[in-house]
Design a protein around this motif. Structure first.
Motif, PDB file in Angstrom:
ATOM      1  N   LEU A 189       0.822  -1.111   0.061  1.00 55.33           N
ATOM      2  CA  LEU A 189       0.240   0.039   0.494  1.00 55.33           C
ATOM      3  C   LEU A 189       0.911   1.156  -0.271  1.00 55.33           C
ATOM      4  N   GLU A 190       2.014   0.771   0.547  1.00 55.65           N
ATOM      5  CA  GLU A 190       3.204   2.406   0.743  1.00 55.65           C
ATOM      6  C   GLU A 190       3.793   2.501  -0.872  1.00 55.65           C
ATOM      7  N   CYS A 191       3.532   1.276  -1.519  1.00 51.25           N
ATOM      8  CA  CYS A 191       4.290   1.803  -2.307  1.00 51.25           C
ATOM      9  C   CYS A 191       3.112   2.592  -4.161  1.00 51.25           C
ATOM     10  N   LEU A 192       2.129   1.792  -3.636  1.00 52.07           N
ATOM     11  CA  LEU A 192       1.222   1.920  -4.038  1.00 52.07           C
ATOM     12  C   LEU A 192       0.536   4.233  -4.151  1.00 52.07           C
ATOM     13  N   ARG A 193       0.775   4.364  -2.680  1.00 46.37           N
ATOM     14  CA  ARG A 193       0.564   5.507  -1.891  1.00 46.37           C
ATOM     15  C   ARG A 193       0.413   6.591  -2.384  1.00 46.37           C
ATOM     16  N   PRO A 194       1.078   7.251  -3.480  1.00 49.42           N
ATOM     17  CA  PRO A 194       1.835   8.139  -3.876  1.00 49.42           C
ATOM     18  C   PRO A 194       0.645   8.309  -5.265  1.00 49.42           C
ATOM     19  N   TRP A 195       0.064   6.835  -6.154  1.00 45.25           N
ATOM     20  CA  TRP A 195      -0.610   7.191  -7.385  1.00 45.25           C
ATOM     21  C   TRP A 195      -1.755   6.845  -6.105  1.00 45.25           C
ATOM     22  N   LEU A 196      -2.456   6.630  -5.180  1.00 46.53           N
ATOM     23  CA  LEU A 196      -3.521   6.505  -4.419  1.00 46.53           C
ATOM     24  C   LEU A 196      -4.047   7.550  -4.062  1.00 46.53           C
ATOM     25  N   ALA A 256      -4.427  11.736 -11.218  1.00 43.89           N
ATOM     26  CA  ALA A 256      -4.376  10.251 -11.643  1.00 43.89           C
ATOM     27  C   ALA A 256      -5.985  10.114 -11.722  1.00 43.89           C
ATOM     28  N   PRO A 257      -7.042  10.203 -12.214  1.00 42.70           N
ATOM     29  CA  PRO A 257      -8.230   9.438 -12.601  1.00 42.70           C
ATOM     30  C   PRO A 257      -8.808   8.518 -12.116  1.00 42.70           C
ATOM     31  N   LYS A 258      -9.207   8.236 -11.074  1.00 39.03           N
ATOM     32  CA  LYS A 258      -9.775   6.770 -10.785  1.00 39.03           C
ATOM     33  C   LYS A 258     -10.891   6.852 -10.983  1.00 39.03           C
ATOM     34  N   ARG A 268      -7.762   9.394  -3.378  1.00 37.77           N
ATOM     35  CA  ARG A 268      -7.616  11.187  -4.333  1.00 37.77           C
ATOM     36  C   ARG A 268      -8.027  10.726  -5.521  1.00 37.77           C
ATOM     37  N   GLY A 269      -8.962  11.647  -6.091  1.00 38.85           N
ATOM     38  CA  GLY A 269      -8.881  11.680  -7.725  1.00 38.85           C
ATOM     39  C   GLY A 269      -9.831  10.408  -8.371  1.00 38.85           C
TER      40      GLY A 269
END
Length: 959
Positions: free
Chosen positions: A435-442, A447-449, A469-470
């Motif tokens: 999750l920490e690895c993905l945190r910047p993108w999450l 970054a639209p989600k 966010r996003g």
């Protein structure tokens, strides 16, 4: 043999039948009922085919239901008609045809001709005029004419040889049917319409003249001309309105009269008999096959190969409707009532057609850091990512992540298992490190989600310390805005819009006592399931989002729902503090009163009995005490329901004691005993869950606990709110819209008296009473104000004279007189109600001020009570829905202000038209001035919006 073809003296069985179809009516019905089908599934840029597919089915089912040798589809031609030149405001209020529907008109005409139907579009006149001309000519030639349309205007054409049928509602308008429905015979329908007007076509009638007055006059005087001749003698305000309309009525007659002498020589062979000129032709099988293939209708292609003859016209309902997922026993209903079929969740998508063309699946399970980093690069570069979490449970504040899935394009998805725990489970990446690895993108808002129920996803990631966010899109909310009347689960959406069915949760985890946690599901099976979720979410978005982009009003409603989702997440996350000691004290007091009431009830009955047993209560009330039986249940038992007990309580003590016992027991069991137990153990706060996609009107619903159903009409119920308290050093504030639905009624109806009352700040109920009873406001008694209040609110909810009589304790005649006087003084309200009902019947839905669509599946039902309920809902829904839109706009506006100014005040509840805050005492002045201003300015209505603020140490004191 169907009803339409039964022989009679006036309709000899040997007479040939001409079947005429109001194509424009069918066109809109098919468009609004069907999902956003595309020639290339999943490609929003390919041609829309929903209306085309629906109309093919409707046309074929019509011929099965009403066989004929001669027939025609008649459509409105593009461009103005003679009525537009006569009256520029004719139909001026109608929205332009949606581009997606306009693009389907030419292929619809093409396929009907390929199916063998004559198709007519005559410039300069309307489809009704062409239908009228054809019907009159056919009847004069001795044919029986059946016109298929939902348009009541065609009733003026009815005669012994011409019948109008509405295949959607099952309504049949022959001579007797028109008389029964409207109160006048067909030959008086034009006169009737001139008097009452036509709100759907924007043709005014005589102000203050409704259906009742119009029928009365026509029965008394015989014709509109005779009424006009006596206009000078007509008494009262309605007579004055008639005199004012005399110059207009000739124009109204020209607008409303259907022409029966259109020149059709350029469209039909004038030398051929009508029966021959409109003869159904053999279908062009080869051209139909090419056409169906071009538009992706594989089921119809197969039907051509399987069934010889009329391109599937003679085939069974199961064969023909199979591609739509409709049940064969209801084939006629499904084909004619596509809206009802879709609204019942039966699925109108080309399921069997789209499934074979679904993109090939490339699903991956991510088990290594190398694979995760590779996917992270793709996620960061993707224009939109569908994201979905698999968790330990459904409670959003307690659920933990078991795995994540994502999809970047149709058919491509990945699953990252993080906490599967079962014997033999393969090694997984450590959850917190991944999750920490993905945190910047999450946490990257740029970054639209996309998700299915993004509010839940926010909570789940927040449980792990990640601010997701996003989140730009939510398929749950897209479906809710476009089709609030249908189910919104991902399973339903995939079946309805993609024709795809994935693995269900029950198939994966089991049911009931045998159900296993998701963490114990085999990773390979879990990966397939999770990837399907993300993949389907992305594909559903690609179907629904273009429809929202194409409709500015619905797009704005969707944007509001997305913004509101973020605000609700914050409200739920913060929660509201509960005083457990106060609740315990109230529970104890309620328990003592319940025991005392039980003793009183036993004394009144003369023996002990179980107050909660309907059987024992019925024996006591009816056998021992001999009370009158007012109602029986469906099984024939003597009813002891609340309505019966309330009536009996007017004269007998025991029913009153039972009602109070039930009320206090419910309050204790539902709230005072349970609220404290629902508080989070760490925060001491209850965190209700607000569901956005439940009520079709747009209202939010609250559950676990339900904070919107606390009974506040009794002192005991109001006291429950004392347990909702502020943290030390803080206060509770309540900001509530004042008479919001009445203000919306004033705006929608444009009634001068209502507008004046709100603009001048009058007590609207007193002002209403003054109008109804012919008094100055100072002369209005409290009883008269109470009656006016009951009328004001009753009309919003469609109350009739019976309901008003019950509410006021008066007889039906007095209640009916009250309502008639009300409508005489507030004619704008009656016009609004009539116009809204007409719009609902014509379109199948009504709209809020913001454009939210509120569908009414039963509005044209042949079942009288269901239809009446839908008509009442049609009146209320725009007001209740607009109120829901306004409070959501307020929530968003207030939250933006709180964020922009860095305020410590927190929104902690939304209850109907009320926002509740927890705030530091230092921000009280700001909240008292700024929140009402923001709530009043979220929309510009024809009357001012007013919000009032109360403050206290607890929620009850804030009222």
């Amino acid at each position: 043999m169907t009803q339409a073809t039964l022989p009679s003296a006036d309709h000899p069985a040997t007479a040939p039948t001409l079947l005429l179809v109001d194509g424009s009516s069918y066109l809109y019905r098919a468009y609004h009922a069907m999902p956003d089908l595309r020639a290339v599934p999943g490609d929003p840029g390919s041609p829309a085919t929903g209306a085309l597919r629906g109309l093919i089915n409707m046309a074929q089912a019509l011929l099965r239901e009403h066989p004929a040798q001669s027939a025609a589809f008649v459509f409105d031609a593009p461009g103005p008609t003679f009525r537009d030149a006569l009256y520029p405001a004719y139909k001026a209020q109608r929205s332009p045809m949606p581009d997606d529907l306009r693009a389907q008109i030419e292929p619809i005409h093409t396929v009907l001709r390929l199916l063998g139907w004559p198709v007519l579009c005559v410039p300069g006149v309307e489809a009704d005029d062409v239908l009228g001309t054809l019907a009159q000519q056919a009847a004069a030639a001795g044919m029986q004419v059946l016109i298929s349309s939902g348009d009541k205007d065609l009733s003026q054409l009815v005669q012994p040889r011409i019948t109008v049928i509405d295949t959607l509602s099952g309504k049949r308008r022959d001579v007797a049917g028109v008389q029964a429905e409207f109160g006048v015979p067909p030959q008086q329908m034009v006169d009737y319409q001139c008097l009452v007007g036509d709100a759907v076509d924007n043709v005014p009638g005589v102000e203050k003249v409704g259906p009742k007055t119009a029928v009365k006059w026509l029965l008394e005087y015989g014709s509109l001309d005779a009424i006009v001749a006596r206009a000078a003698q007509m008494p009262g305000a309605v007579g004055e309105k008639l005199r004012q309309a005399l110059d207009w009525l000739p124009t109204a007659r020209q607008l409303l009269s259907i022409k029966t002498d259109c020149d059709l020589s350029a469209h039909l062979d004038p030398a051929a008999p009508l029966q021959q000129a409109l003869r159904l032709q053999a279908p062009d099988q080869a051209a139909l096959r090419d056409f169906y293939q071009r538009y992706g209708f594989k089921t119809l292609v197969r039907s051509l190969e399987a069934v010889p003859g009329r391109a599937g016209v003679a085939q069974s309902g199961a064969d023909q409707l199979g591609g739509m997922g409709l049940d064969a026993p209801g084939a006629a209903v499904a084909a004619f009532g596509l809206a009802e079929a879709a609204q019942a969740g039966q699925g109108a998508a080309e399921g069997a057609d789209t499934a074979p063309t679904a993109p090939p699946c490339q699903y991956e399970t991510v088990l290594t850091w190398e694979a995760l980093h590779a996917w992270l690069e793709r996620l960061q570069a993707a224009p939109l990512v569908a994201l979905d979490s698999e968790t330990t449970g459904l409670d959003p504040l307690r659920a933990e992540i078991v795995g994540l899935s994502w999809s970047i394009e149709p058919g491509q998805a990945a699953y990252l298992p993080l906490a599967h725990d079962y014997p033999g489970a393969p090694p997984q990446l450590p959850r917190e490190q991944a999750l920490e690895c993905l945190r910047p993108w999450l946490e990257n808002a740029a970054a639209p989600k996309l998700g299915q129920h993004i509010k839940y996803e926010r909570h789940v990631f927040a449980n792990h310390g990640i601010a997701l966010r996003g989140l730009d899109h939510d398929t749950l909310l897209q479906s809710y805005v476009l089709e609030a009347h249908l189910p919104h689960s991902l399973e339903s959406l995939a079946e309805r819009h993609l024709g795809l069915r994935g693995t269900s949760y029950a198939e994966l985890c089991g049911k009931g006592a045998q159900q296993i946690p998701f963490a114990q599901v085999d990773i390979e099976r879990a990966s397939s399931y999770a990837c399907e979720d993300s993949d389907f979410t992305l594909q559903v978005h690609q179907r629904l989002w273009p429809r929202l982009q194409a409709d500015a009003k619905l797009g704005a409603v969707y944007a509001l729902e997305i913004d509101c989702s973020e605000v609700l997440y914050r409200i739920e996350r913060h929660g509201v503090l509960i005083d457990a000691a106060t609740l315990a004290r109230q529970s104890h007091e309620l328990g003592q009163r319940i025991v005392a009431l039980e003793a009183q009830a036993h004394a009144s009955a003369g023996q002990p009995f179980n107050l909660s047993s309907p059987k024992q209560l019925g024996e006591i009330l009816y056998d021992r005490l001999g009370l009158p039986v007012l109602k029986k249940t469906a099984t024939g038992a003597r009813s002891t329901d609340e309505e019966v007990l309330e009536k009996l309580a007017e004269d007998y003590p025991l029913p009153a004691q039972i009602l109070q016992h039930r009320s206090l027991s419910k309050l204790k069991n539902t709230y005072t005993d349970k609220l404290a137990a629902l508080a989070h153990p760490r925060s001491g706060r209850v965190h209700t869950h607000y569901a956005q996609a439940v009520a079709v009107t747009g209202r939010l619903s609250s559950n676990e606990p339900n904070l919107q159903n606390i009974p506040i009409r009794t002192p005991e119920g109001r006291r429950v709110r004392e347990a909702f308290v502020a943290a030390p050093g803080h206060l509770i504030a309540s900001a509530d819209y004042s008479q919001i639905e009445l203000r919306i009624m004033a705006h929608l109806s444009d009634d001068p008296a209502l507008l004046r009352a709100f603009h001048t700040g009058q007590d609207v109920h007193r002002a209403t009473a003054a109008e109804v009873f012919g008094l100055v406001p100072e002369q209005v008694s409290s009883e008269q104000r109470r009656a006016a209040k009951a009328i004001n609110f009753g009309l919003i909810y469609g109350m009739g004279s019976f309901g008003l009589a019950k509410a006021l304790g008066i007889d039906n005649t007095a209640a009916r007189n009250y309502i008639e006087r009300y409508f005489e003084r507030f004619a704008g309200v009656r016009r609004y109600m009539d116009a809204t009902r007409a719009q609902a019947k014509a379109c199948g839905y009504v709209e809020t001020v913001l454009g939210r669509r509120l569908y009414l599946p039963e509005i044209n039902s042949p079942n009288g009570p269901r239809r009446a309920a839908a008509e009442r809902a049609a009146i209320n829904a725009p007001m209740q829905g607009t109120a829901a839109d306004l409070i959501k706009l307020s929530m968003v506006a207030v939250q933006h202000a709180l964020d922009a100014q860095g305020r410590a005040s927190r929104m902690i509840m939304q209850v109907h038209d009320e926002l509740v805050f927890e705030l530091p005492a230092a921000e009280l002045d700001w909240l008292r001035s700024e929140v009402p201003r923001l709530m009043a300015s979220v929309a510009q209505l024809k009357v001012p919006l007013l919000a009032e603020v109360g403050v206290g140490a607890n929620w009850e004191q804030a009222h």
